[in-house]
Design a protein around this motif. Sequence first.
Motif, mmCIF file in Angstrom:
data_model
loop_
_atom_site.group_PDB
_atom_site.id
_atom_site.type_symbol
_atom_site.label_atom_id
_atom_site.label_comp_id
_atom_site.label_asym_id
_atom_site.label_seq_id
_atom_site.Cartn_x
_atom_site.Cartn_y
_atom_site.Cartn_z
ATOM 1 N N PRO A 203 17.831 67.388 47.355
ATOM 2 C CA PRO A 203 17.699 67.791 45.951
ATOM 3 C C PRO A 203 18.975 68.482 45.471
ATOM 4 C CG PRO A 203 16.315 69.177 47.350
ATOM 5 C CD PRO A 203 16.908 68.113 48.222
ATOM 6 N N GLN A 204 19.418 68.104 44.290
ATOM 7 C CA GLN A 204 20.625 68.721 43.737
ATOM 8 C C GLN A 204 20.329 70.064 43.100
ATOM 9 O OE1 GLN A 204 23.352 66.309 41.452
ATOM 10 N NE2 GLN A 204 22.162 64.504 41.990
ATOM 11 N N ARG B 25 11.288 66.036 53.084
ATOM 12 C CA ARG B 25 11.209 65.462 54.433
ATOM 13 C C ARG B 25 9.761 65.273 54.904
ATOM 14 N NH1 ARG B 25 16.095 65.160 53.441
ATOM 15 N NH2 ARG B 25 17.795 66.172 54.507
ATOM 16 N N TRP B 26 8.860 65.029 53.936
ATOM 17 C CA TRP B 26 7.483 64.738 54.293
ATOM 18 C C TRP B 26 7.371 63.315 54.821
ATOM 19 C CZ3 TRP B 26 5.225 66.796 49.070
ATOM 20 C CH2 TRP B 26 5.286 68.187 49.063
ATOM 21 N N GLY C 280 7.859 60.232 41.217
ATOM 22 C CA GLY C 280 8.355 61.595 41.434
ATOM 23 C C GLY C 280 7.741 62.240 42.665
ATOM 24 N N VAL C 281 6.453 62.017 42.890
ATOM 25 C CA VAL C 281 5.801 62.530 44.097
ATOM 26 C C VAL C 281 6.461 61.933 45.334
ATOM 27 C CG1 VAL C 281 3.656 62.478 45.454
ATOM 28 C CG2 VAL C 281 3.569 63.037 43.027
ATOM 29 N N PHE C 282 6.679 60.618 45.304
ATOM 30 C CA PHE C 282 7.321 59.966 46.443
ATOM 31 C C PHE C 282 8.727 60.519 46.663
ATOM 32 C CE2 PHE C 282 9.977 56.612 48.269
ATOM 33 C CZ PHE C 282 9.324 56.445 49.476
ATOM 34 N N HIS C 283 9.497 60.643 45.590
ATOM 35 C CA HIS C 283 10.867 61.135 45.705
ATOM 36 C C HIS C 283 10.885 62.575 46.214
ATOM 37 C CE1 HIS C 283 15.028 61.708 43.590
ATOM 38 N NE2 HIS C 283 15.101 61.831 44.894
ATOM 39 N N ALA C 284 10.016 63.415 45.693
ATOM 40 C CA ALA C 284 9.950 64.802 46.160
ATOM 41 C C ALA C 284 9.580 64.844 47.640
ATOM 42 C CB ALA C 284 8.937 65.591 45.327
#
Length: 159
Positions: free
Chosen positions: A126-127, A92-93, A83-87
């Motif tokens: 993000p939706q 755009r980090w 989740g951290v990676f996806h966020a």
Amino acid sequence: MRGPGLIAARWLALLLPLALIAGALGSQYLGGLYPCEMCHWQRWPHYGAIAAALLAFFVPQTNNRVALVVLAALLIALSGAIGVFHAGVEYRWWDGITGCSAAPSSGSGDLLADIMAAPLTRCDVPQWTFAGISLAGFNALFSLGGAVAILALLKRKAG
């Protein structure tokens, strides 16, 4: 280890991933938010955590129960890490590692074919957000926080 720490940890290890999966499936089937590839990645560890936590209610020896609860906590933490990676991809980090986080371009020169081959739901958009936090971000917060809470409960001494 016996006592309230194990009991509470076992329940949290079961109920947290159940609630997060229920939220994910509810947002998909009731809310119309279709998951991207990385959303599915976050779900798999939760399914494993649910299975491990359920088994922890049925195995007879305490050591085995503790091991299954620890396994569930680690799987929940893994989902949080994904989740951290996806966020991070959504914010755009950093760049994503899948085709769902890049503009369609196969290099074929056929833009229509590239568009038709692209996934429906992009991983880098993000939706839904609340207070600037996406669903992937909420999964990261709840999963990592929950995993820490489960492990802390296991360390708690009875009495």
